[in-house]
Design an enzyme around this catalytic site. Structure first.
Site, PDB file in Angstrom:
ATOM      1  N   ARG A   7       0.959  -1.280   0.076  1.00  0.00           N
ATOM      2  CA  ARG A   7      -0.024  -0.134   0.114  1.00  0.00           C
ATOM      3  C   ARG A   7       0.803   1.366   0.044  1.00  0.00           C
ATOM      4  NH1 ARG A   7      -1.680  -3.223   2.744  1.00  0.00           N
ATOM      5  NH2 ARG A   7      -0.173  -2.443   4.353  1.00  0.00           N
ATOM      6  N   LYS A  58      25.881  -5.940  -0.884  1.00  0.00           N
ATOM      7  CA  LYS A  58      27.241  -5.874  -1.220  1.00  0.00           C
ATOM      8  C   LYS A  58      27.850  -5.416   0.204  1.00  0.00           C
ATOM      9  CE  LYS A  58      27.520  -4.961  -5.997  1.00  0.00           C
ATOM     10  NZ  LYS A  58      28.331  -3.739  -6.876  1.00  0.00           N
TER      11      LYS A  58
END
Lengths: 304, 304, 304
Positions: free
Chosen positions: B57, B86
């Protein structure tokens, strides 16, 4: 027009005139990238984004570049949401997305993928990094950053620092700098020196190269410190790694008395201390921003 | 112009005049949100969406808001497709995406993240929920829903129902309602009562608060039933949980004879029975829609 | 205007006139899909994309279609980035995204989902594949491909090849072809023949159907070879599977002397050899492209 590349695969495919053309065009793009001017140069155009490896900076800056020019993007941000999970091969996927798009950007973990893809699709292909291979748009934005901040590339004294053995970014940058009249220093631990064949290529291009393992030795005669990460995995002995890491960490203390700007392709972990971030010398976030105008220039040049 | 917030971090940063300004502007946005009018007010502009936690939403209504105004979005829908995988830290990621964008929307599971981010980037930051912290745009759309359906906020009799101890939505809403002249009832099991410090703050603001554990007690003197979920995990004894859950489930039978509208921040599980969905009283889907014009008003106000 | 469908759920809801209307409109869309013309027919409009199952071609071609027409999209590409992970039920999610959007496209692994969704939201719903159920826009683009390449549908001789028992694509296509004056052959191993009830329906529609287990038997009297994948899982005995797979693999050698074009809904694995890709007969990538103009025609028709 100087620029007549269809695909952007390797920085080595570009001559100095091509590069200068893009850097100049990027300067025109900057006010649009900064949202100070509007453009609909690529409105109605579609960029296909095939990111088989996740990436924030590269992916989002390409999207930003395309959208700032009024264009749209389609694609995927990781292999998981593509039909790769159904076993579809790369060839079919790129041909199909190539049919939908006006150009493709591809990132993949396998060297040579971008060139392979460029050969099988009709639309222009931009390499956004293929494993140990090339990442030419990173090199373009690196050059643009130097020119933009220091006013020129010729005559600059540039030190590439860190892992020069495995880092694709510094390899590409070294080749690109060889097209200009610059002083280059390679600063790395002896285990991570620039590969011989690259040194050889550079010396053939007439570049004077200086190698050292000490940042201190170059610091007061350097305009640009281009820092890359040294990875733990490169060292069998953790103690050795820690010692070396310390010697290659950039801190604001280290920079005292130097005028060099500090660049980094990002992401950094701890090779640049956070106390450098907000100094006039730490320019890596500005550098990241320049990815947008540079990629705008490239997209505008290849998309018809 | 009444509204001079740069960042939207906590509803407590807004005074009544600010809120009224946004609610009024949201009303002007509604025909555009309903696709009855077109706007290019934010064309060429980019909204950076940093969703470290998934959300349908909130994320989609921000995207809808930006796109209905002619703007574009970049970002990620979960931490997985960002460089977070990463090991890049939040600080660097938000600074970089901030460089690409005209404003940032951030959702994170850690309280205080939005304020932290607002302090390190130049562009406006909108908090789309930071853990147990704030979710101010939800509160704005809650207020807009009341005003839109019942014509006013002052003089309304509002019952907040369910988990009042841990629910960030009801905490923010309580603070916001304290800026208006309303009657508030807190309806919860005794284990999940509104925290003392909030009750204290409200009474200092001059709000009359009534506490009870029975919906029946407030039902015939309530204009708005604002329902939130009671989570199983809050109760060591499953039997106790089941008993309590039953007493706080809204059904169309329970609502017989009442005129109250039923609101819910969604997602709901079973605390509102599906037989309420299509009654004139069940207004939570309409409430969800109002997230679009309210967020349009906020985006239009903070993006220059 | 011939076309008065609100929702696109099953190809069986369309009569010949509807289909012809869409095919004609798709032809007008083609120059826009090919980026030779610009359109802002759907500018300001939002398409909600609810992909509970990943898909490259279908998802990206809908996005391309919407964006080529100047519109925007919101949504998710897999269930993981939606509130589904918080336990929100499908009904609530689609109602909410329906509130934000001008139309919904839904893909789900459960048959009947699209019809169910169409009944609970106000905006048009397009079925992008619901499990073993329907995938009507695929059928439309299949028909468009035939008409576009061969100039007509009537009088064509079409062979559906492969898994005719479980393939939803060939079922839908068979029903659609029954609305035209065509010759249809069903070519499959005996274990994977077209279901009896479909054969029955077709014969009631007056279609002449020919069944065989040999491609060779139909090859020289076929204009279109429509190939689908035979899945390993259908065969208890791996040796049996390998034998059958070989007999239903399309190679350029097999096609020698035939004029038939080869179509495939994709993804293919190895049921069409790569040496067919660049022959004048292999048209499946072109077919994939036609998904864009056909979906543009459908979006333009249902979005007001």
């Amino acid at each position: 027009m100087a620029f007549n590349q269809k695909d952007i695969i390797s920085i080595r495919d570009f001559d100095r005139k091509d590069i200068e053309y893009i850097l100049k065009l990027a300067e025109e793009m900057e006010p649009i990238a900064r949202s100070k001017k509007k453009s609909d140069a690529l409105s109605g155009k579609l960029l296909g984004m095939l990111f088989y490896e996740p990436s924030t900076r590269t992916r989002l800056s390409f999207e930003a570049a395309m959208k700032r020019l009024g264009g749209s993007t389609i694609g995927f941000a990781e292999a998981g949401t593509s039909s790769a999970t159904k076993g579809e091969n790369l060839t079919d996927t790129v041909r199909i997305v190539g049919e939908y798009s006006d150009a493709l950007v591809i990132r993949h973990n396998m060297e040579g993928t971008a060139r392979f893809v460029a050969n099988i699709v009709d639309v222009p292909v931009i390499n956004a990094g293929d494993g140990a291979g090339q990442h030419p748009t990173q090199t373009m934005l690196d050059l643009y950053t130097m020119k933009r901040i220091l006013g020129r590339i010729d005559d600059l004294r540039i030190a590439l620092v860190g892992d020069l053995k495995y880092g694709r970014t510094v390899h590409s940058l070294a080749y690109a700098l060889a097209k200009f009249d610059v002083d280059v220093s390679f600063v790395s631990p002896k285990e991570l020196k620039m590969p011989h064949e690259i040194l050889h290529d550079l010396s053939k291009s007439g570049v004077d190269v200086y190698e050292t393992d000490s940042i201190h030795e170059v610091l007061d005669k350097t305009d640009v410190l281009y820092v890359t990460r040294i990875q733990k995995e490169r060292f069998p002995d953790p103690a050795e790694y820690l010692k070396i890491k310390g010697a290659y960490t950039i801190t604001s203390k280290l920079l005292e008395g130097s005028d060099a700007i500090v660049m980094h392709p990002l992401p950094r972990i701890d090779e640049i201390s956070h106390d450098v971030d907000n100094t006039p010398q730490g320019r890596y976030f500005e550098q990241a921003f320049y990815g947008v105008p540079v990629r705008m220039a490239l997209l505008k040049s290849v998309i018809k």
